[in-house]
Design a protein around this motif. Structure first.
Motif, PDB file in Angstrom:
ATOM      1  N   PRO A 409       0.843  -1.205   0.000  1.00  0.00           N
ATOM      2  CA  PRO A 409       0.000   0.000   0.000  1.00  0.00           C
ATOM      3  C   PRO A 409       0.882   1.260   0.000  1.00  0.00           C
ATOM      4  CG  PRO A 409      -0.779  -1.590   1.628  1.00  0.00           C
ATOM      5  CD  PRO A 409       0.558  -2.080   1.152  1.00  0.00           C
ATOM      6  N   ARG A 410       0.362   2.342  -0.586  1.00  0.00           N
ATOM      7  CA  ARG A 410       1.170   3.565  -0.719  1.00  0.00           C
ATOM      8  C   ARG A 410       1.155   4.400   0.568  1.00  0.00           C
ATOM      9  NH1 ARG A 410      -1.156   1.891  -5.062  1.00  0.00           N
ATOM     10  NH2 ARG A 410      -0.019   1.781  -7.036  1.00  0.00           N
ATOM     11  N   ARG A 411       2.313   4.755   1.045  1.00  0.00           N
ATOM     12  CA  ARG A 411       2.511   5.659   2.196  1.00  0.00           C
ATOM     13  C   ARG A 411       1.939   5.086   3.492  1.00  0.00           C
ATOM     14  NH1 ARG A 411       0.699  11.413  -0.621  1.00  0.00           N
ATOM     15  NH2 ARG A 411      -1.380  10.541  -0.299  1.00  0.00           N
ATOM     16  N   VAL A 412       1.846   3.768   3.589  1.00  0.00           N
ATOM     17  CA  VAL A 412       1.183   3.147   4.739  1.00  0.00           C
ATOM     18  C   VAL A 412       2.173   2.490   5.702  1.00  0.00           C
ATOM     19  CG1 VAL A 412      -0.406   1.291   5.403  1.00  0.00           C
ATOM     20  CG2 VAL A 412      -1.023   2.875   3.568  1.00  0.00           C
ATOM     21  N   TYR A 413       3.081   1.699   5.141  1.00  0.00           N
ATOM     22  CA  TYR A 413       4.010   0.964   5.995  1.00  0.00           C
ATOM     23  C   TYR A 413       5.410   1.565   5.907  1.00  0.00           C
ATOM     24  CZ  TYR A 413       0.316  -2.515   6.365  1.00  0.00           C
ATOM     25  OH  TYR A 413      -0.874  -3.150   6.613  1.00  0.00           O
ATOM     26  N   THR A 414       6.128   1.447   7.028  1.00  0.00           N
ATOM     27  CA  THR A 414       7.495   1.983   7.065  1.00  0.00           C
ATOM     28  C   THR A 414       8.478   0.914   6.572  1.00  0.00           C
ATOM     29  OG1 THR A 414       7.916   1.155   9.279  1.00  0.00           O
ATOM     30  CG2 THR A 414       6.894   3.345   9.108  1.00  0.00           C
ATOM     31  N   ASN A 415       9.708   1.359   6.397  1.00  0.00           N
ATOM     32  CA  ASN A 415      10.742   0.411   5.984  1.00  0.00           C
ATOM     33  C   ASN A 415      10.968  -0.671   7.038  1.00  0.00           C
ATOM     34  OD1 ASN A 415      11.189   1.626   3.539  1.00  0.00           O
ATOM     35  ND2 ASN A 415      12.656   3.082   4.397  1.00  0.00           N
ATOM     36  N   MET A 416      10.740  -0.332   8.304  1.00  0.00           N
ATOM     37  CA  MET A 416      10.907  -1.336   9.354  1.00  0.00           C
ATOM     38  C   MET A 416       9.866  -2.448   9.190  1.00  0.00           C
ATOM     39  SD  MET A 416      13.134  -1.910  11.463  1.00  0.00           S
ATOM     40  CE  MET A 416      14.035  -0.679  12.351  1.00  0.00           C
ATOM     41  N   HIS A 417       8.652  -2.071   8.762  1.00  0.00           N
ATOM     42  CA  HIS A 417       7.653  -3.101   8.457  1.00  0.00           C
ATOM     43  C   HIS A 417       8.173  -4.014   7.338  1.00  0.00           C
ATOM     44  CE1 HIS A 417       4.464  -0.228  10.184  1.00  0.00           C
ATOM     45  NE2 HIS A 417       4.401  -1.310  10.922  1.00  0.00           N
ATOM     46  N   MET A 418       8.815  -3.414   6.354  1.00  0.00           N
ATOM     47  CA  MET A 418       9.325  -4.207   5.222  1.00  0.00           C
ATOM     48  C   MET A 418      10.406  -5.181   5.694  1.00  0.00           C
ATOM     49  SD  MET A 418       7.562  -3.375   2.663  1.00  0.00           S
ATOM     50  CE  MET A 418       6.174  -2.889   3.643  1.00  0.00           C
ATOM     51  N   GLN A 419      11.237  -4.700   6.632  1.00  0.00           N
ATOM     52  CA  GLN A 419      12.280  -5.560   7.168  1.00  0.00           C
ATOM     53  C   GLN A 419      11.658  -6.751   7.921  1.00  0.00           C
ATOM     54  OE1 GLN A 419      15.413  -3.240   8.482  1.00  0.00           O
ATOM     55  NE2 GLN A 419      16.642  -4.937   9.237  1.00  0.00           N
ATOM     56  N   TYR A 420      10.601  -6.480   8.643  1.00  0.00           N
ATOM     57  CA  TYR A 420       9.883  -7.537   9.364  1.00  0.00           C
ATOM     58  C   TYR A 420       9.349  -8.578   8.366  1.00  0.00           C
ATOM     59  CZ  TYR A 420       6.111  -9.764  12.011  1.00  0.00           C
ATOM     60  OH  TYR A 420       5.274 -10.677  12.577  1.00  0.00           O
TER      61      TYR A 420
END
Ligand code: P70
Length: 458
Positions: A409-420
């Motif tokens: 989703p756009r502008r919703v999750y941070t890079n830390m979420h992506m790392q998780y």
């Protein structure tokens, strides 16, 4: 820098529920191992789709308060129309409540039985809308676009020879429109080059066939052109978009993607006669021509979203966030579709789980494990969603690819979420032999993936 930092800060937060593994095991069992059946508030990170899931900006929320809810001639419609004309350049702008209605209105007015519609790859709803009108949807993407390992920079390109061959085979009178989907969602969110757009346009002109974009993710496509195609490095995203659309006669648009809104879409085109016929039908099924199934405030949010999506700092973050998720997986050997596309990372489940045959849904095995282990929702795009049935034997014919899509989703999750997300998938990859396949307990006659109930193979 490993990650591009977020070009926004957080002003309002939506708390996420953290469930236990036991709770998730119970939930997925009750859901018949179907991820569409899980209540969204039990999901930690929801990567089911990038459609309608964007976070709006403070500027868009402020715009909602300026909604003019007049039945006819709302001021927000004029702002919306002016914005679409400026970016897309088409004369007639027809609002709809989402993309598939734009498709339906267009096809209802131009297709007849036996017609043929070429596209790079038709998205499911586009294909379904073409086939509903008893016409044939033909995919003409370049061969590289079907190979998950091929690093071609514009894997969404139309194969001009395939396009010409289709027009020759069926005759130009049976081809009422040529479509091009940017970016090419069904091929992995892959871009189309400006060179290719010019070539498609030239073929269309030569045969006198109208040429339309399926423009859902147009800004992401423009960013890839700027990044990868000679001659575009010094142009703005707006200039690239204006050039791109100048080669076409119109477009369908789901504003739920690059419109940065939760609902909305439109049709835009130069031809007045088509526009008039479609507007008459719009009034029959969606509403008056200055709102098309939307509220005035929704039109304002789209107008503002379409301007914001052209911001290069936003797009750099957007494309690189997706890419970095892909790279974290790739570095650890997790098989993914490469190069990484604009809105999603696609995991190659066939290579991830070679011990699970297509009949036992390897992609779904990964989708279920990702939810149970980490509370992440992804979606299977493989044998469960895309398989066909042999009409004689009734046996399943699996599609070419078994994929799991992680749409961001756009502008919703941070890079830390992506790392998780990356860490969860890498952990599963290390223990991949333990995963088992599924059988189907219940399925509907069509679009079975939405409602199917599955059972794990012991
Ligand atoms: C997605 C969603 C919608 C879409 C699209 C293209 C290239 C038209 C439309 C229709 C749909 C989806 C898929 C799986 C789970 C949830 C949602 N794509 N053209 O995620 O637009 O939805 O506004 O009618 O991608 O890819 P609309």
């Amino acid at each position: 820098m490993q990650f591009p930092a977020e070009p926004f800060r957080i002003k309002v937060v939506e708390p996420l529920k953290i469930t236990s593994r036991e709770e998730r095991e119970k939930l997925i069992k009750e859901a018949g191992y179907n991820i569409f059946m899980i209540p969204a508030d039990s999901i930690y990170i929801d990567l089911l789709t990038d459609s309608g899931t964007s976070a709006m900006s403070d500027n868009q929320w402020a715009g909602l308060m300026l909604g003019d809810e007049s039945y006819a001639g709302s001021k927000n419609y004029y702002h919306f129309e002016e914005t679409v004309r400026h970016i897309f350049g088409f004369k007639n702008v027809i609002p709809t409540h989402q993309g598939r209605v734009a498709e339906n209105l267009l096809f209802s007015n131009i297709l007849k039985e036996g017609d043929v519609v070429p596209n790079n790859i038709h998205f499911d709803t586009t294909r379904a809308n073409v086939e509903y009108h008893k016409a044939q949807a033909i995919d003409c993407v370049i061969d590289e676009g079907m190979d998950p390992q091929n690093l071609h920079p514009f894997k969404g390109n139309m194969d001009i020879d395939k396009l010409e061959a289709a027009i020759q085979k069926y005759g130009k009178d049976r081809v009422p429109i040529i479509l091009l989907t940017v970016t090419n969602n069904s091929g992995g969110g892959q871009p189309v080059s400006m060179q290719n757009i010019r070539e498609v346009s030239a073929v269309a002109k030569k045969h006198g066939i109208p040429f339309f974009f399926d423009a859902c993710r147009f800004a992401e496509n423009c960013y890839f052109i700027k990044e990868r195609e000679d001659g575009y490095q010094d142009k703005t995203i707006l200039e690239i978009a204006q050039e791109m659309f100048s080669y076409a006669d119109g477009c369908t648009m789901s504003a739920k993607k690059d419109g940065l809104v939760n609902i909305g879409g439109f049709l835009a085109m130069n031809d007045d006669q088509w526009a008039q016929r479609i507007t008459n039908m719009l009034i029959l099924i969606e509403g008056f021509k200055t709102y098309g199934g939307l509220a005035g405030r929704d039109l304002e949010a789209i107008a503002r979203g379409l301007k914001e999506v052209l911001d290069e700092n936003y797009l750099r973050f957007r494309i690189n966030q997706t890419r970095f998720l892909g790279e974290m997986l790739d570095k650890e050997g997790v098989p993914i579709v490469k190069p990484v596309g604009g809105h999603a990372v696609y995991v190659d489940a066939r290579r991830f789980l070679p011990h699970i045959p297509p009949e036992q849904f390897p992609g779904q095995a990964l989708v279920v494990e990702l939810f149970v282990r980490a509370g992440i929702r992804s979606v299977e795009i493989g044998s469960l969603m895309m398989a066909k049935k042999d009409p004689q034997t009734g046996k399943m014919i699996p599609p070419k690819l078994e994929l799991v899509r992680l749409a961001i989703p756009r502008r919703v999750y941070t890079n830390m979420h992506m790392q998780y997300v990356a860490e969860a998938i890498i952990e599963i990859y290390r223990e991949r032999e333990k995963l088992k396949g599924f059988t189907i307990e219940y399925e509907a006659d069509f679009l079975r993936h939405f409602t199917a109930r599955l059972k794990p193979i012991a």
